[in-house]
Design an enzyme around this catalytic site. Structure first.
Site, PDB file in Angstrom:
ATOM      1  N   HIS A 171       0.959  -1.278  -0.059  1.00 41.30           N
ATOM      2  CA  HIS A 171       0.024  -0.184  -0.163  1.00 41.30           C
ATOM      3  C   HIS A 171       0.742   1.203   0.016  1.00 41.30           C
ATOM      4  O   HIS A 171       0.618   2.157  -0.742  1.00 41.30           O
ATOM      5  CB  HIS A 171      -0.990  -0.184   1.137  1.00 41.30           C
ATOM      6  CG  HIS A 171      -1.940  -0.728   1.019  1.00 41.30           C
ATOM      7  ND1 HIS A 171      -2.613  -1.711   2.049  1.00 41.30           N
ATOM      8  CD2 HIS A 171      -2.880  -1.270   0.021  1.00 41.30           C
ATOM      9  CE1 HIS A 171      -3.569  -2.453   1.724  1.00 41.30           C
ATOM     10  NE2 HIS A 171      -3.778  -2.238   0.484  1.00 41.30           N
ATOM     11  N   GLY A 178     -14.086   0.663 -13.321  1.00 43.81           N
ATOM     12  CA  GLY A 178     -13.081   1.704 -13.370  1.00 43.81           C
ATOM     13  C   GLY A 178     -12.751   2.182 -14.844  1.00 43.81           C
ATOM     14  O   GLY A 178     -12.094   3.387 -14.984  1.00 43.81           O
ATOM     15  N   ASP A 207      -4.753  -0.291  -8.897  1.00 35.21           N
ATOM     16  CA  ASP A 207      -4.498  -1.202  -7.642  1.00 35.21           C
ATOM     17  C   ASP A 207      -5.475  -2.523  -7.994  1.00 35.21           C
ATOM     18  O   ASP A 207      -6.406  -2.538  -7.183  1.00 35.21           O
ATOM     19  CB  ASP A 207      -5.053  -0.428  -6.188  1.00 35.21           C
ATOM     20  CG  ASP A 207      -4.784  -1.330  -5.127  1.00 35.21           C
ATOM     21  OD1 ASP A 207      -4.157  -2.674  -5.271  1.00 35.21           O
ATOM     22  OD2 ASP A 207      -4.890  -0.838  -4.085  1.00 35.21           O
TER      23      ASP A 207
END
Lengths: 288, 288
Positions: free
Chosen positions: B68, B144, B162
């Protein structure tokens, strides 16, 4: 129900951290039990040959280059002019091969307690043994702790502790007494490097202790270099370099950048990059 | 004979590379099958909670910080003044949390196709969701690819892809059409980062293709940043950053060194270090 890894896989369980790594094997080639340990050789589907000692993965054809190159080139480029090198352990001969790529090296001793490791490497990893006949190579089968103790003071430039984990035969190689003997055997500009386990699993235990022990043994500075190690627990490994009189973070960057030999992992930027430590490691080692 | 991993372990087999990684589990907490995929939640002995999607490990409490932090701070410090950020995928909210640590950010959209991933994260990884109520956070559940297509040209500074692996729902996120839409949506100084799989397993396939596709899509430069990723295949992972008009290897090193927030992995030296590529990757990507 049969477990999906029941047949055709070798699995190393790293119980203390609740993780395991497996490789698909196509053949169990050989098992040898020496005076010291049990060595298993496998053929794998995608990692080439695999050597396992006492149930722990040691070397595979596919990825050993990262470990061997870091264990050899980090210390050798951290020394101003490495001529006399000793490898404690390293019976698979992969570190020796990398050490001998350095033209400055005049003699490289490899002292592994278990001759069977080298015999298995010669048979199954001939590429790692391709420099064993180099006249500068001295391949000995002896107790590395005794061997280092018997060295003349200041007679070595680089000591590479290429050992198994700090249990069993290698336990004495992770100890302040041994590090003191290493410091005595090293020249004032000498460096010693120790494989130092997983950054994720061992930063605040084994790695921290190596730094403390190296300082107790008289090292002026020490530094841990992380690198990927796909087949070892956590897939993330490290070596820790201690300098007797110099700075463990300084290396011959221009020589590394213009090195005369080919590598697969190591280069000057990778050496510099491995000096960077993640925040959690800095905290564990109390560097900030 | 019962296999040693038969009971009490979760194993992800990465069949195409003949390797597997296992974590010791103490409980299978929940299974949810959404419109898109099956999500399993486990409690593990040493890695905290574990989220598995369609049999692949996604996030564990213990080690998600590396991924992350790299996915967020590498692109954000590579942009001169990141204000408008979009995260495609990222339903566990961990990347969003890191993005929102940057005071320059005015809005951060998180667009995951599967609301169930976020619901599971809220339940089992509350620490990753601790910034979800930030007024700058826009958590959307949508495709997305469509979302990016509908953006006004030049309306985003940073796009973070991601995603899961390039099979199933995420396949369209590893494609030149999508990258073209990303480039159009980005400001001239904009950057896009894509999680880009394993350096060992994918340098000459997926990673190389991302560079080619990003260039075809109009990126001026691109660079791959390796990092450890203990629970993913090979334990070694990467992200690839492409810059629309700038240099993907340049970052605000002084700002990174004086960042106002705490991290566990990322720091300015780690960012610089991740710019270094192993020799075999340079060759695979034909950078030398």
């Amino acid at each position: 129900m049969t477990h999906p890894l029941a047949d055709g896989w070798f699995t190393e369980i790293f119980d203390q951290q609740g993780s395991a790594f497996s490789l698909k094997v196509t053949a169990h080639l050989e098992q040898v039990t020496s005076e010291f340990q049990t060595i298993d050789m496998y053929d794998t589907e995608t990692f080439g040959k695999l050597m396992v000692i006492d149930g722990c993965t040691m070397v595979s054809s596919r990825e050993n280059f990262v470990y061997h190159e870091m264990m050899a080139h980090v210390p050798l480029f951290s020394h101003p002019n490495p001529k006399r090198v000793a490898i404690i352990g390293g019976g698979d001969c992969g570190t020796l091969r990398e050490v001998l790529k350095h033209p400055s090296v005049e003699v490289a001793y490899q002292i592994d307690i278990d001759e069977q490791v080298t015999r298995m490497a010669e048979k199954y990893f001939p590429e790692l043994c391709e420099s064993n006949a180099d006249p500068r190579a001295q391949i000995l089968f002896a107790d590395g702790i005794d061997w280092i103790k018997q060295r003349e003071a200041g007679s070595l430039d680089v000591i590479i502790i290429d050992s198994t984990d700090p249990v069993g035969p290698a336990e004495g190689l992770f100890a302040v007494d041994f590090y003191q003997d290493c410091m005595r055997a090293l020249d004032q500009q000498g460096v010693v490097v120790q494989q130092s386990e997983s950054p994720l699993y061992h930063s605040d235990s084994i790695i921290k202790k190596i730094h403390t022990d190296m300082a107790s043994a008289g090292a002026s500075t020490s530094h841990t270099f992380p690198f990927p190690q796909v087949i070892y627990p956590s897939g993330w490994w490290s070596c820790t370099l201690a300098s007797k009189g110099g700075d463990a973070t300084v290396f011959r960057i221009e020589d590394a950048a213009s090195k005369s030999f080919r590598t697969q992992y190591y280069n000057a930027e990778i050496h510099a990059a491995a000096l960077a430590l993640p925040e959690f490691m800095k905290r564990a080692l109390q560097l900030d």
